[in-house]
Design an enzyme around this catalytic site. Structure first.
Site, PDB file in Angstrom:
ATOM      1  N   ASP A   4       2.046   7.363  73.008  1.00  0.00           N
ATOM      2  CA  ASP A   4       2.153   6.013  72.898  1.00  0.00           C
ATOM      3  C   ASP A   4       0.756   5.544  73.196  1.00  0.00           C
ATOM      4  O   ASP A   4       0.129   6.046  73.903  1.00  0.00           O
ATOM      5  CB  ASP A   4       3.368   5.402  73.682  1.00  0.00           C
TER       6      ASP A   4
ATOM      7  N   ILE B 155       8.051  -4.009  63.613  1.00  0.00           N
ATOM      8  CA  ILE B 155       9.246  -4.656  63.319  1.00  0.00           C
ATOM      9  C   ILE B 155       8.930  -6.339  63.000  1.00  0.00           C
ATOM     10  O   ILE B 155       8.362  -6.886  64.134  1.00  0.00           O
ATOM     11  CB  ILE B 155      10.562  -4.470  63.974  1.00  0.00           C
TER      12      ILE B 155
ATOM     13  N   LEU C 295       8.430   7.702  65.477  1.00  0.00           N
ATOM     14  CA  LEU C 295       9.027   6.355  65.706  1.00  0.00           C
ATOM     15  C   LEU C 295       8.204   5.126  65.717  1.00  0.00           C
ATOM     16  O   LEU C 295       9.052   4.014  65.425  1.00  0.00           O
ATOM     17  CB  LEU C 295       9.773   6.372  67.160  1.00  0.00           C
TER      18      LEU C 295
ATOM     19  N   SER D  74      14.311   3.117  58.382  1.00  0.00           N
ATOM     20  CA  SER D  74      15.284   1.977  58.664  1.00  0.00           C
ATOM     21  C   SER D  74      16.136   1.908  57.426  1.00  0.00           C
ATOM     22  O   SER D  74      15.839   2.248  56.196  1.00  0.00           O
ATOM     23  CB  SER D  74      14.405   0.640  58.653  1.00  0.00           C
TER      24      SER D  74
ATOM     25  N   LYS E 133       8.616  -0.329  54.890  1.00  0.00           N
ATOM     26  CA  LYS E 133       9.461   0.813  55.387  1.00  0.00           C
ATOM     27  C   LYS E 133       9.633   1.785  54.075  1.00  0.00           C
ATOM     28  O   LYS E 133       9.565   3.146  54.234  1.00  0.00           O
ATOM     29  CB  LYS E 133      10.909   0.658  55.727  1.00  0.00           C
TER      30      LYS E 133
ATOM     31  N   PHE F  76      11.959   1.171  72.430  1.00  0.00           N
ATOM     32  CA  PHE F  76      13.215   1.090  72.566  1.00  0.00           C
ATOM     33  C   PHE F  76      13.985   2.612  72.051  1.00  0.00           C
ATOM     34  O   PHE F  76      14.612   3.229  73.086  1.00  0.00           O
ATOM     35  CB  PHE F  76      13.928   0.030  71.588  1.00  0.00           C
TER      36      PHE F  76
ATOM     37  N   TYR G 180       8.534  -6.200  55.940  1.00  0.00           N
ATOM     38  CA  TYR G 180       9.225  -4.957  56.767  1.00  0.00           C
ATOM     39  C   TYR G 180      10.032  -4.054  55.966  1.00  0.00           C
ATOM     40  O   TYR G 180       9.930  -2.949  55.643  1.00  0.00           O
ATOM     41  CB  TYR G 180      10.053  -5.329  58.030  1.00  0.00           C
TER      42      TYR G 180
ATOM     43  N   ALA H  56       6.665   1.727  64.438  1.00  0.00           N
ATOM     44  CA  ALA H  56       6.971   0.857  63.563  1.00  0.00           C
ATOM     45  C   ALA H  56       6.652  -0.211  64.231  1.00  0.00           C
ATOM     46  O   ALA H  56       6.641  -0.559  65.302  1.00  0.00           O
ATOM     47  CB  ALA H  56       8.416   0.821  62.885  1.00  0.00           C
TER      48      ALA H  56
END
Length: 348
Positions: free
Chosen positions: A31, A74, A70, A111, A143, A11, A139, A72
């Site tokens: 990726d 979640i 980026l 985050s 982080k 995203f 989470y 992560a």
């Protein structure tokens, strides 16, 4: 300039790659997957690599000036071994690869959850307590632990900065994210009731610009909170439904009522493979901290757009991308879609 983005198909990654290309950069998009919506552009090179494969990452970073990390996982679960590993060891491996490749700057997208939002102060800024309480969701703890792993590599010579977005939403999203998914349901008129509570939400396009501002102006080792606007989620659900001329949510369920039923509802939710109804999700609404973004605005020139603008753009994007089903903005909807390259930030 040649830059690299890990998690480029996600995203935030999708929006960041588009922003970097618009700014004239050559992008190495890293990726594990290459979905259909990935940007096909002569200045974007897609590379498949696992976040734990330090050698493959170092090879992908060869000749790169700046790396944006980026990747992560979640989750709203209390414990998740894979999420812990991705959010900690994954950060360490990527940072070590960047150091080995000799990149000039490393920008880590962490985050707001790495800060303890459940303290009594009511305000979160870069000096607030961190998420090291074992009772916090995985989470949040992972982080913060990931940032600590990064600081070990900074101590070894990596020039890195850390950005901490709040709740990310808005276009472009081919996923959808949890927040965008809920708003899409609201826009379709499918949500008659919704829990009370608010959260600081930030447009994903502003996060992308904030990351680039941190790369240019950030101080090594510093954190920068990238917030947007405190949004009452119930009001946001009613707004998007109104834009589509659909049924609006009737009432907000008081949080004490939701809190009382979570012990019963959470195990049922897990049976259906969902973590949406959990102590973590309700705790985030109960906390409702005010996020102070003064450091990012004063030091980076960060200027987030309004929630009304983001909600209007999100509805337009969902309709145009075919993710709204039969729901479409009503002819009298008071909004105008914002072009992706419209400036929302004025750099210092």
């Amino acid at each position: 300039m040649k830059v690299a983005v890990t998690g480029a198909a996600g995203f935030v990654g999708t929006n960041l790659v588009e922003r970097l290309v618009a700014d004239g950069h050559d992008v190495v998009a890293v990726d594990r997957v290459s979905p259909a919506h990935c940007l096909d552009h002569p200045h974007v090179t897609w590379r498949r690599a696992d976040v734990f494969d330090q050698d493959a990452l170092a090879e992908a970073f060869a000749g790169v000036d700046t790396v944006y990390h980026l990747v992560a996982m979640i989750t709203l679960k209390q414990a998740d071994d894979l999420a812990w590993r991705v959010n900690t060891a994954g950060v360490a491996a990527t940072a070590r690869a960047a150091l080995a490749a000799g990149v000039r700057r490393f920008v880590h997208c962490s985050s707001i959850h790495s800060f303890d939002q459940y303290t009594d102060s009511g305000t979160v800024d870069e000096t607030s307590a961190r998420s090291d309480d074992p009772a916090l969701p995985v989470y949040d703890r992972s982080k913060w632990a990931g940032e600590q792993e990064l600081r070990k590599v900074i101590a070894d010579g990596l020039d890195a900065v850390i950005c901490n977005p709040t709740g990310v939403y808005g276009p472009v999203d081919h996923g959808l994210s949890r927040i965008n998914g809920m708003l899409r349901d609201g826009a379709q008129g499918k949500v008659p009731l919704f829990p009370e509570g608010s959260f600081d939400l930030v447009d994903v396009r502003d996060v992308a610009i904030g990351l680039t501002l941190a790369a240019e102006h950030g101080v090594t080792g510093e954190n920068y909170l990238l917030g947007g606007e405190q949004v009452r989620i119930f009001d946001a659900m009613r707004t998007v439904a109104g834009l589509c001329g659909r049924f609006r949510a009737l009432a907000a369920i008081p949080l004490p009522v939701i809190k009382a039923i979570v012990p019963v509802a959470e195990p049922i939710s897990r049976l259906f493979g969902s973590d949406l109804v959990s102590r973590a999700s309700i705790s985030a609404l109960l906390a409702q901290p005010t996020v102070d973004i003064t450091k990012a605005t004063e030091h980076l020139g960060y200027r987030p757009r309004s929630s009304s603008r983001t909600l209007a753009d999100l509805v337009a994007f969902l309709a145009e991308s075919g993710q709204m089903g039969s729901a479409r903005p009503s002819s009298g909807a008071p909004f105008t879609p914002v072009l992706p390259d419209s400036p929302a930030i004025t750099p210092v």
